[in-house]
Write a protein that holds these residues in place. Structure first.
Motif, PDB file in Angstrom:
ATOM      1  N   ASN A   1       0.791  -1.177   0.134  1.00 19.76           N
ATOM      2  CA  ASN A   1      -0.065  -0.133  -0.174  1.00 19.76           C
ATOM      3  C   ASN A   1       0.645   1.080   0.053  1.00 19.76           C
ATOM      4  O   ASN A   1       0.307   2.239   0.536  1.00 19.76           O
ATOM      5  N   LEU A   2       2.020   1.235  -0.762  1.00 19.29           N
ATOM      6  CA  LEU A   2       2.901   2.348  -1.026  1.00 19.29           C
ATOM      7  C   LEU A   2       2.441   2.730  -2.478  1.00 19.29           C
ATOM      8  O   LEU A   2       2.647   1.905  -3.457  1.00 19.29           O
ATOM      9  N   PHE A   3       2.368   4.179  -2.498  1.00 16.12           N
ATOM     10  CA  PHE A   3       2.003   4.648  -4.163  1.00 16.12           C
ATOM     11  C   PHE A   3       3.415   5.146  -4.548  1.00 16.12           C
ATOM     12  O   PHE A   3       3.928   6.131  -3.988  1.00 16.12           O
ATOM     13  N   LEU A   4       3.681   4.768  -5.663  1.00 11.50           N
ATOM     14  CA  LEU A   4       4.623   5.423  -6.777  1.00 11.50           C
ATOM     15  C   LEU A   4       4.376   6.958  -6.875  1.00 11.50           C
ATOM     16  O   LEU A   4       3.448   7.204  -7.558  1.00 11.50           O
ATOM     17  N   ASN A   5       5.085   8.030  -6.366  1.00  8.77           N
ATOM     18  CA  ASN A   5       4.583   9.489  -6.728  1.00  8.77           C
ATOM     19  C   ASN A   5       5.667  10.014  -7.765  1.00  8.77           C
ATOM     20  O   ASN A   5       5.425  11.086  -8.305  1.00  8.77           O
ATOM     21  N   ARG A   6       6.990   9.607  -7.696  1.00 14.50           N
ATOM     22  CA  ARG A   6       7.818  10.328  -8.341  1.00 14.50           C
ATOM     23  C   ARG A   6       9.140   9.069  -8.796  1.00 14.50           C
ATOM     24  O   ARG A   6       9.299   8.265  -8.144  1.00 14.50           O
ATOM     25  N   LYS A   7       9.630   9.257 -10.027  1.00 17.40           N
ATOM     26  CA  LYS A   7      10.490   8.386 -10.877  1.00 17.40           C
ATOM     27  C   LYS A   7      11.471   9.194 -11.475  1.00 17.40           C
ATOM     28  O   LYS A   7      11.036  10.073 -12.330  1.00 17.40           O
ATOM     29  N   ILE A   8      12.806   9.134 -11.253  1.00 13.40           N
ATOM     30  CA  ILE A   8      13.676   9.666 -11.900  1.00 13.40           C
ATOM     31  C   ILE A   8      14.444   8.333 -12.632  1.00 13.40           C
ATOM     32  O   ILE A   8      15.098   7.569 -12.224  1.00 13.40           O
ATOM     33  N   ASN A   9      14.794   8.697 -14.014  1.00 12.85           N
ATOM     34  CA  ASN A   9      15.451   7.860 -14.743  1.00 12.85           C
ATOM     35  C   ASN A   9      16.780   8.322 -15.207  1.00 12.85           C
ATOM     36  O   ASN A   9      16.850   9.400 -15.873  1.00 12.85           O
ATOM     37  N   ILE A  10      17.758   7.622 -14.481  1.00 15.55           N
ATOM     38  CA  ILE A  10      19.195   7.956 -14.637  1.00 15.55           C
ATOM     39  C   ILE A  10      19.952   7.424 -15.537  1.00 15.55           C
ATOM     40  O   ILE A  10      20.072   6.060 -15.714  1.00 15.55           O
ATOM     41  N   LYS A  11      20.593   7.835 -16.434  1.00 12.81           N
ATOM     42  CA  LYS A  11      21.314   7.595 -17.601  1.00 12.81           C
ATOM     43  C   LYS A  11      22.864   7.870 -17.246  1.00 12.81           C
ATOM     44  O   LYS A  11      23.098   8.908 -16.810  1.00 12.81           O
ATOM     45  N   GLY A  12      23.608   6.942 -17.496  1.00 11.63           N
ATOM     46  CA  GLY A  12      25.031   7.299 -17.337  1.00 11.63           C
ATOM     47  C   GLY A  12      25.718   8.379 -18.323  1.00 11.63           C
ATOM     48  O   GLY A  12      26.375   9.113 -18.038  1.00 11.63           O
ATOM     49  N   ILE A  13      25.283   8.287 -19.735  1.00 11.99           N
ATOM     50  CA  ILE A  13      25.533   9.055 -20.638  1.00 11.99           C
ATOM     51  C   ILE A  13      24.585   9.365 -21.674  1.00 11.99           C
ATOM     52  O   ILE A  13      23.425   8.574 -21.512  1.00 11.99           O
ATOM     53  N   GLU A  14      24.444  10.593 -22.257  1.00 11.79           N
ATOM     54  CA  GLU A  14      23.410  10.827 -23.358  1.00 11.79           C
ATOM     55  C   GLU A  14      22.855   9.792 -24.338  1.00 11.79           C
ATOM     56  O   GLU A  14      24.034   9.245 -24.636  1.00 11.79           O
ATOM     57  N   ASN A  15      21.620   9.517 -24.643  1.00  7.50           N
ATOM     58  CA  ASN A  15      21.309   8.408 -25.357  1.00  7.50           C
ATOM     59  C   ASN A  15      21.548   7.040 -25.094  1.00  7.50           C
ATOM     60  O   ASN A  15      21.801   6.213 -26.118  1.00  7.50           O
ATOM     61  N   SER A  16      21.867   6.888 -23.831  1.00  5.02           N
ATOM     62  CA  SER A  16      22.178   5.432 -23.309  1.00  5.02           C
ATOM     63  C   SER A  16      20.975   5.109 -22.611  1.00  5.02           C
ATOM     64  O   SER A  16      19.875   5.833 -22.474  1.00  5.02           O
ATOM     65  N   LYS A  17      20.973   3.758 -22.282  1.00  4.67           N
ATOM     66  CA  LYS A  17      20.082   3.158 -21.646  1.00  4.67           C
ATOM     67  C   LYS A  17      19.710   3.759 -20.068  1.00  4.67           C
ATOM     68  O   LYS A  17      20.727   4.074 -19.615  1.00  4.67           O
ATOM     69  N   THR A  18      18.672   3.619 -19.457  1.00  5.99           N
ATOM     70  CA  THR A  18      18.596   3.988 -18.024  1.00  5.99           C
ATOM     71  C   THR A  18      19.155   3.016 -17.388  1.00  5.99           C
ATOM     72  O   THR A  18      19.165   2.088 -17.246  1.00  5.99           O
ATOM     73  N   LYS A  19      20.070   3.394 -16.341  1.00  6.32           N
ATOM     74  CA  LYS A  19      20.883   2.480 -15.562  1.00  6.32           C
ATOM     75  C   LYS A  19      20.354   2.384 -14.096  1.00  6.32           C
ATOM     76  O   LYS A  19      20.724   1.351 -13.274  1.00  6.32           O
TER      77      LYS A  19
END
Length: 232
Positions: free
Chosen positions: A170-188
Motif C-alpha cells: 500500500n505504498l504509491f509511486l509518486n516520483r520516478k527519476i530515470n538516470i542515464k550514465g551518458i546521453e542517448n544511453s539506456k537508463t541504468k
C-alpha cells in the motif's frame, strides 16, 4: 584510504565499508527532504547521503542505521566532524528488528540489490544477504509518517519488481527519476519515491555525463553546492 572532500564536509573512507559513489551522491542531492523533520537512512555506509540531506535541510533531525559495525563507526566519525553533527545520529541496528515510537517524514536508502554470490567484496552493502527488497519495503511502510516519503535508488532492471512489492504494501509511486550514465544511453538507475497517499505522478530523466568523463550540465548544476570541481 584518502578522505573524499566535499565543500562543507569530508568523508573518511575504509576498504571495509562501501565507498563514496555516484549513486549515493545522486540520492543525497535528489531525495525529497525539503519538508521533512525526522529522517531515517537505512544502511548509512560512510554517512554520505545523510550528510548531503542535512546540508539541504537545516531543520531536520537524522537517524542512520547500519548492520555493519565498521560502517557505523565510520559514519559516527564523519557525522561528528561535520557542521551538522548536532542533528545527526547513527546506531548499529538491523532494520528488520528496528523499532521506533517516532515515525519518519523521509526514509531513504541506497539498498543492496545483487543476489547472494561467492564474492566477498562489499558483501553486506551490495548483496541481499541481510536485507532484501521485500523486507526494506514492508519495514519502511511501518515506520513512515502519514505524509512521509520513502526514497530509494536502485538498478533500472529491478524497478518493476520494486514497484510491485511497494504496491502490495500500500505504498504509491509518486516520483520516478530515470538516470542515464551518458546521453542517448539506456537508463541504468532509478530513484523511486513512494508515500501512503496517491498524488500526481511525476517522472523525469537525468543524465550524468554528456560524454565520457565529462559531467553533464545537469549533474554540475545539481551538485554545485557539494562537489569541489577542479578548475580547468
Amino acid at each position: 584510504m584518502k578522505p573524499f572532500r566535499f565543500k562543507l564536509f569530508k568523508i573518511q573512507q575504509s576498504e571495509d565499508v562501501f565507498r563514496v559513489g555516484t549513486d549515493g551522491v545522486l540520492l543525497g542531492a535528489l531525495a525529497d527532504v525539503e519538508c521533512a523533520s525526522k529522517v531515517l537512512e537505512v544502511g548509512t555506509g560512510t554517512g554520505l547521503v545523510s550528510l548531503m540531506l542535512a546540508q539541504r535541510n537545516s531543520r531536520a533531525e537524522f537517524l542512520g542505521i547500519d548492520i555493519n559495525a565498521e560502517a557505523v563507526h565510520l559514519t559516527q566519525v564523519n557525522f561528528k566532524n561535520s557542521p551538522f553533527h548536532s542533528r545527526l545520529k547513527n546506531i548499529h541496528q538491523d532494520l528488520k528488528s528496528f523499532e521506533s515510537e517516532d515515525k519518519f517524514d523521509l526514509i531513504v536508502s541506497n539498498p543492496p540489490y545483487f543476489e547472494e554470490s561467492d564474492s566477498q567484496k562489499d558483501k553486506i552493502a551490495r548483496q541481499t544477504v541481510e536485507l532484501n527488497f521485500d523486507q526494506l519495503i514492508s519495514k519502511s511502510r511501518e515506520l513512515l509518517s502519514e505524509n512521509g516519503i520513502f526514497s530509494v535508488i536502485i538498478p533500472a532492471e529491478t524497478g518493476d519488481y520494486f514497484v510491485e512489492i511497494s504496491q502490495e504494501n500500500n505504498l504509491f509511486l509518486n516520483r520516478k527519476i530515470n538516470i542515464k550514465g551518458i546521453e542517448n544511453s539506456k537508463t541504468k538507475r532509478l530513484i523511486l519515491e513512494f508515500s501512503l497517499n496517491q498524488t500526481e505522478f511525476v517522472e523525469s530523466d537525468f543524465v550524468i555525463e554528456k560524454s565520457p568523463r565529462k559531467y553533464s550540465d545537469q549533474y554540475l548544476e545539481l551538485t554545485k553546492e557539494f562537489h569541489v570541481f577542479k578548475n580547468k
